[in-house]
Write an enzyme that holds these catalytic residues in place. Structure first.
Site, PDB file in Angstrom:
ATOM      1  N   GLU A  77       4.090  -3.604 -13.576  1.00  0.00           N
ATOM      2  CA  GLU A  77       5.332  -4.203 -13.738  1.00  0.00           C
ATOM      3  C   GLU A  77       6.384  -2.901 -13.822  1.00  0.00           C
ATOM      4  O   GLU A  77       7.414  -3.239 -14.596  1.00  0.00           O
ATOM      5  CB  GLU A  77       5.662  -4.927 -14.967  1.00  0.00           C
ATOM      6  CG  GLU A  77       4.342  -6.047 -15.374  1.00  0.00           C
ATOM      7  CD  GLU A  77       4.845  -7.324 -14.311  1.00  0.00           C
ATOM      8  OE1 GLU A  77       5.159  -7.079 -13.413  1.00  0.00           O
ATOM      9  OE2 GLU A  77       4.298  -8.517 -14.663  1.00  0.00           O
ATOM     10  N   ARG A  85     -19.204  -0.891 -42.757  1.00  0.00           N
ATOM     11  CA  ARG A  85     -19.778   0.535 -42.433  1.00  0.00           C
ATOM     12  C   ARG A  85     -19.700   1.335 -43.596  1.00  0.00           C
ATOM     13  O   ARG A  85     -18.684   1.401 -44.331  1.00  0.00           O
ATOM     14  CB  ARG A  85     -19.292   1.051 -41.697  1.00  0.00           C
ATOM     15  CG  ARG A  85     -19.953   0.217 -39.988  1.00  0.00           C
ATOM     16  CD  ARG A  85     -21.267   0.538 -39.540  1.00  0.00           C
ATOM     17  NE  ARG A  85     -21.379   1.762 -39.170  1.00  0.00           N
ATOM     18  CZ  ARG A  85     -22.702   2.291 -38.825  1.00  0.00           C
ATOM     19  NH1 ARG A  85     -23.694   1.486 -38.565  1.00  0.00           N
ATOM     20  NH2 ARG A  85     -22.931   3.453 -38.441  1.00  0.00           N
ATOM     21  N   GLY A 135     -19.942   5.157 -31.985  1.00  0.00           N
ATOM     22  CA  GLY A 135     -20.861   4.768 -30.593  1.00  0.00           C
ATOM     23  C   GLY A 135     -20.865   3.176 -30.362  1.00  0.00           C
ATOM     24  O   GLY A 135     -20.808   2.768 -29.181  1.00  0.00           O
ATOM     25  N   SER A 138      -2.399  -9.986  -8.307  1.00  0.00           N
ATOM     26  CA  SER A 138      -3.031 -10.773  -9.285  1.00  0.00           C
ATOM     27  C   SER A 138      -3.134 -12.348  -8.782  1.00  0.00           C
ATOM     28  O   SER A 138      -2.236 -12.859  -8.539  1.00  0.00           O
ATOM     29  CB  SER A 138      -2.690 -10.775 -10.667  1.00  0.00           C
ATOM     30  OG  SER A 138      -2.578  -9.182 -11.312  1.00  0.00           O
ATOM     31  N   PRO A 142       0.876  -1.403  -0.179  1.00  0.00           N
ATOM     32  CA  PRO A 142       0.108  -0.025   0.009  1.00  0.00           C
ATOM     33  C   PRO A 142       0.800   1.350   0.062  1.00  0.00           C
ATOM     34  O   PRO A 142       0.389   2.339  -0.987  1.00  0.00           O
ATOM     35  CB  PRO A 142      -0.962  -0.111   1.417  1.00  0.00           C
ATOM     36  CG  PRO A 142      -0.927  -1.642   1.475  1.00  0.00           C
ATOM     37  CD  PRO A 142       0.396  -2.167   0.926  1.00  0.00           C
ATOM     38  N   GLY A 168       8.801 -10.067 -16.993  1.00  0.00           N
ATOM     39  CA  GLY A 168       7.243  -9.546 -16.857  1.00  0.00           C
ATOM     40  C   GLY A 168       7.035  -8.436 -17.637  1.00  0.00           C
ATOM     41  O   GLY A 168       6.051  -8.398 -18.216  1.00  0.00           O
ATOM     42  N   ASN A 194       5.233   3.287 -16.512  1.00  0.00           N
ATOM     43  CA  ASN A 194       6.128   4.009 -17.734  1.00  0.00           C
ATOM     44  C   ASN A 194       6.844   5.097 -17.273  1.00  0.00           C
ATOM     45  O   ASN A 194       7.738   5.298 -18.023  1.00  0.00           O
ATOM     46  CB  ASN A 194       5.011   4.113 -18.803  1.00  0.00           C
ATOM     47  CG  ASN A 194       4.642   2.823 -19.617  1.00  0.00           C
ATOM     48  OD1 ASN A 194       5.215   1.636 -19.049  1.00  0.00           O
ATOM     49  ND2 ASN A 194       3.970   2.960 -20.641  1.00  0.00           N
TER      50      ASN A 194
END
Length: 384
Positions: A361, A265, A338, A156, A126, A239, A364
């Site tokens: 990990e 589309r 949308g 995780s 924390p 990692g 950045n």
């Protein structure tokens, strides 16, 4: 490095087929229901993905880091969240394989490689995120045991995982006072916080890991006392590459879906895909992802060969690829209009999943710091 052999293609295609069959069709549902598909993870392990770069004598696949980044890119095309957890699990297995003694390797790795047991990595706290050397979880020696007290944050797999590689302070302040331990889930004094409510990565649990006078046998010390920070940082090199690969894979899927959408589309009587302005945006997405993939493969090769600049290259690849992957996914959402905002199209999930890759990990910003230190050190060496 860039011309795949038949074996390289077979490895890549195995991961691609697995992701197409098991991950992609379920990704949105798992995200919405916050379901952690342990049964599917074990199917991945049956294909060798539970110990990708663990040695074969304990059930690993014995592959290269260059193989692994290709695997994780393909897995992330199906679901970035599940691919990222498999990456973390593999980091745990690699740490035990690399730094464990023979007894530890034989005890822990066969069931980790088969994913009968799942693994979690416990570094962040924390009050100690980017400044990992400031962690405060303590491990005090008491005869043949260590007594652990402290809290780990953002872990995780926590609560579901069976094996935890934990960094704890056994000595004075700073990196040299940190040691690594392998701790089973059923250890008395080990408990877990509530499953966090997150923006993304909902298909894997994230909880605090809490130690309250948790007694761990001294034989569970991984490596030497005081060597934990070095183990943690070496693990993070791989990692960072894997999470970068997951970003490339997620970004590539977002791009591919966008091309298909724009082809279907029409606006003002013409296909959106034929609009040059939109083609230019697709070209930029494609270029950034390919640049990220190229740097990623370069860094993975450096990790395989233990090149002198491997730390810098891993940081570069992580920073660039996670930014490029998120940017591609975000642009894909915009190009879907949308519909990109609707869950059923899967684009907004990719955006949410990839956003955290720029944080975990090593953020950045920390990656830039790592790179900058190398630049400054090189300049000072040249000046000398």
């Amino acid at each position: 490095m860039f011309a795949l052999t038949d074996d390289d293609r077979a490895i890549r295609d195995t991961a691609r087929d697995f992701a197409s069959e098991y991950l992609a069709p379920n990704a949105v549902e798992w995200d919405q229901e916050k379901h952690f598909p342990v049964d599917v993870l074990r199917k991945a392990a049956a294909l060798g993905m539970g110990g990708i770069y663990v040695r074969e004598d304990v059930g690993g696949s014995g592959l290269r880091r260059l193989d692994s980044v290709r695997i994780f890119e393909e897995l992330a095309k199906g679901c970035p969240s599940i691919a990222a957890y498999i990456s973390i699990h593999n980091m745990v297995a690699w740490m035990i394989d690399k730094y464990g003694n023979d007894e530890q390797r034989r005890r822990w790795l066969p069931r980790l490689c088969s994913m009968e047991h799942l693994g979690s990595y416990c570094l962040t706290e924390p009050g100690a995120g980017s400044d990992a050397a400031a962690l405060s979880t303590k491990a005090v020696r008491d005869g043949d045991e260590y007594v652990l007290n402290g809290v780990k944050q953002f872990i995780s797999g926590a609560g579901t995982s069976d094996v935890y590689v934990v960094m704890a302070r056994t000595g004075d302040t700073g990196a040299r006072g940190i040691s690594a331990f392998v701790i089973p889930k059923d250890t008395p004094g080990l408990s877990f916080g509530a499953n966090e409510k997150k923006m993304g990565w909902n298909a894997q649990p994230t909880r605090q890991v809490i130690f309250e006078d948790a007694r761990v046998p001294a034989e569970n010390l991984l490596g030497d006392e005081g060597g934990g920070f070095r183990i943690a940082m070496h693990g993070l090199n791989g990692g960072r590459l894997n999470i970068a690969a997951c970003s490339v894979g997620g970004g590539q899927t977002a791009l591919d879906r966008t091309v298909g959408y724009l082809a279907e589309r029409k606006a003002f009587g013409e296909r959106l895909l034929d609009a040059q302005a939109l083609q230019f945006r697709l070209a930029d997405m494609r270029t950034e992802l390919e640049a990220a993939r190229t740097l990623l493969w370069r860094a993975a090769d450096a990790l395989d060969t233990e090149a002198a600049d491997v730390v810098e290259l891993c940081a570069m690849a992580k920073r660039f690829a996670t930014d490029a992957g998120f940017a591609a996914a975000n642009e894909a959402l915009q190009l879907h209009g949308g519909y990109g905002y609707l869950a059923e199209y899967g684009i907004e999930k990719i955006v949410r999943d990839l956003r955290v890759h720029q944080i975990l990990e090593g953020t950045n910003e920390i990656m830039r710091l790592v790179i900058a230190r190398s630049v400054v050190a090189a300049a000072q060496t040249g000046a000398a």
